[in-house]
Design a protein around this motif. Sequence first.
Motif, PDB file in Angstrom:
ATOM      1  N   ARG A  90       5.191 -11.158  72.471  1.00  0.00           N
ATOM      2  CA  ARG A  90       5.462 -10.419  71.235  1.00  0.00           C
ATOM      3  C   ARG A  90       5.057  -8.956  71.366  1.00  0.00           C
ATOM      4  NH1 ARG A  90       3.632 -15.383  68.672  1.00  0.00           N
ATOM      5  NH2 ARG A  90       1.534 -14.509  68.524  1.00  0.00           N
ATOM      6  N   ALA A  91       3.944  -8.704  72.069  1.00  0.00           N
ATOM      7  CA  ALA A  91       3.482  -7.324  72.247  1.00  0.00           C
ATOM      8  C   ALA A  91       4.490  -6.502  73.042  1.00  0.00           C
ATOM      9  CB  ALA A  91       2.118  -7.313  72.948  1.00  0.00           C
ATOM     10  N   VAL A  92       5.083  -7.091  74.084  1.00  0.00           N
ATOM     11  CA  VAL A  92       6.096  -6.386  74.873  1.00  0.00           C
ATOM     12  C   VAL A  92       7.342  -6.148  74.040  1.00  0.00           C
ATOM     13  CG1 VAL A  92       7.594  -6.509  76.899  1.00  0.00           C
ATOM     14  CG2 VAL A  92       5.205  -7.244  77.075  1.00  0.00           C
ATOM     15  N   MET A  96       9.083  -2.584  73.225  1.00  0.00           N
ATOM     16  CA  MET A  96      10.494  -2.344  73.531  1.00  0.00           C
ATOM     17  C   MET A  96      11.223  -1.720  72.342  1.00  0.00           C
ATOM     18  SD  MET A  96      11.692  -3.192  76.572  1.00  0.00           S
ATOM     19  CE  MET A  96      13.398  -3.585  76.215  1.00  0.00           C
ATOM     20  N   LYS A  97      10.849  -2.137  71.132  1.00  0.00           N
ATOM     21  CA  LYS A  97      11.529  -1.681  69.925  1.00  0.00           C
ATOM     22  C   LYS A  97      10.851  -0.465  69.292  1.00  0.00           C
ATOM     23  CE  LYS A  97      13.027  -6.397  68.892  1.00  0.00           C
ATOM     24  NZ  LYS A  97      12.860  -7.563  67.987  1.00  0.00           N
ATOM     25  N   ASN A  98       9.830   0.085  69.978  1.00  0.00           N
ATOM     26  CA  ASN A  98       9.068   1.201  69.397  1.00  0.00           C
ATOM     27  C   ASN A  98       8.532   0.843  68.011  1.00  0.00           C
ATOM     28  OD1 ASN A  98       8.706   3.541  71.045  1.00  0.00           O
ATOM     29  ND2 ASN A  98      10.925   3.843  70.998  1.00  0.00           N
ATOM     30  N   LEU A 129      12.487   2.871  81.250  1.00  0.00           N
ATOM     31  CA  LEU A 129      12.071   1.478  81.373  1.00  0.00           C
ATOM     32  C   LEU A 129      12.672   0.620  80.261  1.00  0.00           C
ATOM     33  CD1 LEU A 129      10.476  -0.758  82.674  1.00  0.00           C
ATOM     34  CD2 LEU A 129       8.445  -0.015  81.412  1.00  0.00           C
ATOM     35  N   ARG A 130      12.641   1.120  79.034  1.00  0.00           N
ATOM     36  CA  ARG A 130      13.232   0.350  77.926  1.00  0.00           C
ATOM     37  C   ARG A 130      14.713   0.065  78.193  1.00  0.00           C
ATOM     38  NH1 ARG A 130       9.607   3.745  74.746  1.00  0.00           N
ATOM     39  NH2 ARG A 130       8.100   2.385  73.650  1.00  0.00           N
ATOM     40  N   SER A 131      15.393   1.024  78.767  1.00  0.00           N
ATOM     41  CA  SER A 131      16.814   0.844  79.071  1.00  0.00           C
ATOM     42  C   SER A 131      17.029  -0.168  80.189  1.00  0.00           C
ATOM     43  CB  SER A 131      17.423   2.193  79.463  1.00  0.00           C
ATOM     44  OG  SER A 131      18.772   2.058  79.841  1.00  0.00           O
ATOM     45  N   ALA A 132      16.104  -0.193  81.155  1.00  0.00           N
ATOM     46  CA  ALA A 132      16.272  -1.068  82.320  1.00  0.00           C
ATOM     47  C   ALA A 132      15.886  -2.518  82.028  1.00  0.00           C
ATOM     48  CB  ALA A 132      15.452  -0.539  83.493  1.00  0.00           C
TER      49      ALA A 132
END
Length: 260
Positions: A90-92, A96-98, A129-132
């Motif tokens: 959940r933390a990741v 990812m969603k800012n 990283l978020r995009s990848a």
Amino acid sequence: MIQNPGNKIYHDHETNAEEVYKKYLSNEADQSTFKEITLYPMEKLHSLSDIIRGNSVIDVSLGPNISVLLAISDLFKDITVLKNSKPSLRAVEKWMKNHPGALDFSHASSKASDLRDNSAGALEIEAQLRSAIKQVLPCDFTKENITAPVVLEKADCVVCTWMLGTVSTDQMSYMNNMKKLAAMLKPGGRLVVFGGINAGYFCAAEKKYHTLWYDENTVRKALGDAGCHVQSIDVKESIIPDHTLDNTHAFCALAVKGDA
């Protein structure tokens, strides 16, 4: 049989991911601990960037850690993140969603920028990283396919950071779990494993958690039995203060999977 039956099993408990983050991954962490747990893997992966390049990487890191991926976000277009605890997953997802209140990895992205000689800024590296990252999935090492029922495509690289000892209950379990990591690789793919040698436990939120005792020979045998050829094992004396993480040395093992 678990060597320290009084120690909890990390993935069996709803551990507060923020406590793990604060103790090992954040700017608030003891600097020696942060240097070993966060910076050491980032620096090693950056130094291996010419070797581990490819299209896809699977990251299997303990806790809510995404720091290691900031160091290699420019090397892979398809990143899968596996987490074996719901709070860490959940933390990741929040990061990812800012999401407001998401864990702050700006100090790690700044370090990644330094490693690249500032060719990319910290915010650019985080966006990259978020995009990848294409998938954030739960994993369970008690299953033969740790992502079941999801079947992942074989990857060019698998990175496992501080995870294997915590999910392995004995030496045979460690060997089998290494095979599960190698099974996610394409032939010729690279496996990079970070861990602690002669370890007994790690601490978070005033609790002790199990990690398996093993030595360098165990790592070498496990990689060989998993069908991987060891290219290098870097072993360094631990600098973490007593009563935080009980290991004498940290290591980074690089191996290549043999032909199918």
